[in-house]
Motif scaffolding. Structure first.
Motif, mmCIF file in Angstrom:
data_model
loop_
_atom_site.group_PDB
_atom_site.id
_atom_site.type_symbol
_atom_site.label_atom_id
_atom_site.label_comp_id
_atom_site.label_asym_id
_atom_site.label_seq_id
_atom_site.Cartn_x
_atom_site.Cartn_y
_atom_site.Cartn_z
ATOM 1 N N LEU A 97 36.001 87.858 45.014
ATOM 2 C CA LEU A 97 37.423 87.943 45.347
ATOM 3 C C LEU A 97 37.686 87.649 46.817
ATOM 4 C CD1 LEU A 97 38.888 90.895 43.259
ATOM 5 C CD2 LEU A 97 39.495 88.479 43.146
ATOM 6 N N ASP A 100 37.418 83.820 46.984
ATOM 7 C CA ASP A 100 38.051 82.923 46.019
ATOM 8 C C ASP A 100 39.488 83.272 45.643
ATOM 9 O OD1 ASP A 100 35.549 81.628 45.848
ATOM 10 O OD2 ASP A 100 34.887 83.041 44.315
ATOM 11 N N LEU A 101 39.978 84.448 46.032
ATOM 12 C CA LEU A 101 41.300 84.869 45.565
ATOM 13 C C LEU A 101 42.420 83.907 45.936
ATOM 14 C CD1 LEU A 101 43.118 86.845 44.129
ATOM 15 C CD2 LEU A 101 43.209 88.222 46.233
ATOM 16 N N PRO A 102 42.519 83.420 47.174
ATOM 17 C CA PRO A 102 43.627 82.506 47.486
ATOM 18 C C PRO A 102 43.659 81.277 46.574
ATOM 19 C CG PRO A 102 42.607 83.286 49.507
ATOM 20 C CD PRO A 102 41.715 83.726 48.371
ATOM 21 N N ALA A 105 44.684 82.378 42.932
ATOM 22 C CA ALA A 105 46.104 82.735 42.852
ATOM 23 C C ALA A 105 46.973 81.485 42.912
ATOM 24 C CB ALA A 105 46.458 83.701 43.977
ATOM 25 N N ARG A 106 46.566 80.510 43.711
ATOM 26 C CA ARG A 106 47.344 79.262 43.768
ATOM 27 C C ARG A 106 47.313 78.561 42.423
ATOM 28 N NH1 ARG A 106 45.603 74.203 45.370
ATOM 29 N NH2 ARG A 106 43.799 75.036 46.499
ATOM 30 N N ASN A 109 49.564 80.180 39.829
ATOM 31 C CA ASN A 109 50.996 79.973 40.054
ATOM 32 C C ASN A 109 51.442 78.547 39.769
ATOM 33 O OD1 ASN A 109 52.619 82.405 41.289
ATOM 34 N ND2 ASN A 109 50.534 82.570 42.083
ATOM 35 N N PRO A 122 52.381 87.372 43.008
ATOM 36 C CA PRO A 122 51.592 87.582 44.225
ATOM 37 C C PRO A 122 50.104 87.615 43.934
ATOM 38 C CG PRO A 122 52.683 89.615 43.555
ATOM 39 C CD PRO A 122 53.248 88.525 42.696
ATOM 40 N N ASP A 123 49.320 87.469 44.987
ATOM 41 C CA ASP A 123 47.865 87.440 44.839
ATOM 42 C C ASP A 123 47.328 88.672 44.114
ATOM 43 O OD1 ASP A 123 48.123 85.138 46.292
ATOM 44 O OD2 ASP A 123 46.758 85.737 47.909
ATOM 45 N N THR A 124 48.020 89.791 44.261
ATOM 46 C CA THR A 124 47.538 91.028 43.633
ATOM 47 C C THR A 124 47.482 90.923 42.113
ATOM 48 O OG1 THR A 124 49.804 91.902 43.739
ATOM 49 C CG2 THR A 124 48.281 92.537 45.520
ATOM 50 N N THR A 126 46.624 88.238 40.284
ATOM 51 C CA THR A 126 45.341 87.604 39.970
ATOM 52 C C THR A 126 44.179 88.523 40.333
ATOM 53 O OG1 THR A 126 46.245 85.378 40.289
ATOM 54 C CG2 THR A 126 43.859 85.618 40.472
ATOM 55 N N ALA A 127 44.274 89.192 41.468
ATOM 56 C CA ALA A 127 43.198 90.082 41.899
ATOM 57 C C ALA A 127 42.954 91.182 40.878
ATOM 58 C CB ALA A 127 43.537 90.694 43.262
#
Length: 260
Positions: A97, A100-102, A105-106, A109, A122-124, A126-127
């Motif tokens: 995470l 790789d999270l950004p 998350a992109r 979306n 928001p990223d949360t 996906t996180a």
């Protein structure tokens, strides 16, 4: 597997325009033959109780030191060899995470992906989805698909036979489910999805000797996705009702891997 309060699964946006996923409900018929195989006692206990089978005595660990990232119940996904595809060398890299999270998350979306994965926001969002797998018992392993050193897809590999999904179709011991999304628009519509589906199914069958089937469940309306699975050697086993969609149960059989 897609993580929800009911531990259900989402279809991803696959197949050259969309991504692939798995869930299932009891197929009306599965002509592939006997649905019983040898089952270790610890796996049987896990299947009946929803618990975790005893992992191998020695299992490689990831660079983070968390053996769950190696997928104890999936025969150490992090250690799997790369695969050759007509688009280049491909490998699965378990998600971290912090790194790789950004990117994930992109991708989530992207409207084409969000329509099936339902993880936009928001990223949360996906996180939380990925963390539920990373902090689980190792039956689901989220991975980046890396093509010629470029992360360009997202996979979830999971033990379908140890998932609530197993109550929805005639699961066999060690059935392995996959979800896939293609991150970049340029990778859609030119056969990349089909190539990766075949490559990952082959990796599963090569590195999981007790697995006899790889399964998936694209939305029945997602014709390109169903077509990609068929082109990748999966067979259309049944049309099934899931909580959030009508799906095509797709199965790739070890016994037919060199025929289809």
């Amino acid at each position: 597997m897609s993580i929800h309060p009911d531990h259900g699964h989402h279809a991803g946006h696959e197949a050259d325009t969309t991504a692939a996923a798995l869930i299932a409900e009891p197929p009306r018929a599965d002509p592939a033959g006997d649905d019983t195989l040898d089952l270790r006692v610890d796996d049987l206990v896990a299947l009946l109780t929803g618990g975790r089978p005893t992992p191998p005595a020695t299992a490689p660990t990831s660079d983070s030191g968390d053996s769950r990232l190696d997928g104890d119940l999936l025969d150490s996904v992090a250690s799997w060899a790369p695969a050759d595809t007509r688009f280049g060398g491909f490998r699965l890299v378990p998600v971290r995470l912090g790194r790789d999270l950004p990117l994930l998350a992109r991708w989530m979306n992207d409207p084409a992906v969000a329509a099936f994965w339902e993880l936009a926001g928001p990223d949360t969002v996906t996180a939380d989805h990925v963390r539920a797998q990373l902090e689980g018992d190792g039956r689901s392993v989220p991975c980046l698909g890396v093509l010629d050193s470029t992360p360009m897809s997202y996979f979830e590999l999971y033990r379908a036979d140890l998932d609530p999904l197993a109550r929805a179709y005639p699961a066999r011991p060690h059935d392995t489910g996959i979800h896939l999304l293609l991150g970049g628009v340029t990778d859609r519509g030119r056969g990349v999805g089909t190539a990766l589906l075949r490559a990952v199914a082959d990796l599963v069958l090569d590195h999981r000797p007790r697995c006899t089937r790889v399964v998936a469940e694209p939305d029945i309306r997602n014709t390109p996705s169903v077509s990609a699975f068929l082109s990748a050697g999966f067979r259309y086993a049944a049309e099934i009702d899931l909580p959030d969609k009508r799906a095509a149960l797709m199965i790739r059989d070890r016994a037919l891997r060199h025929v289809l």
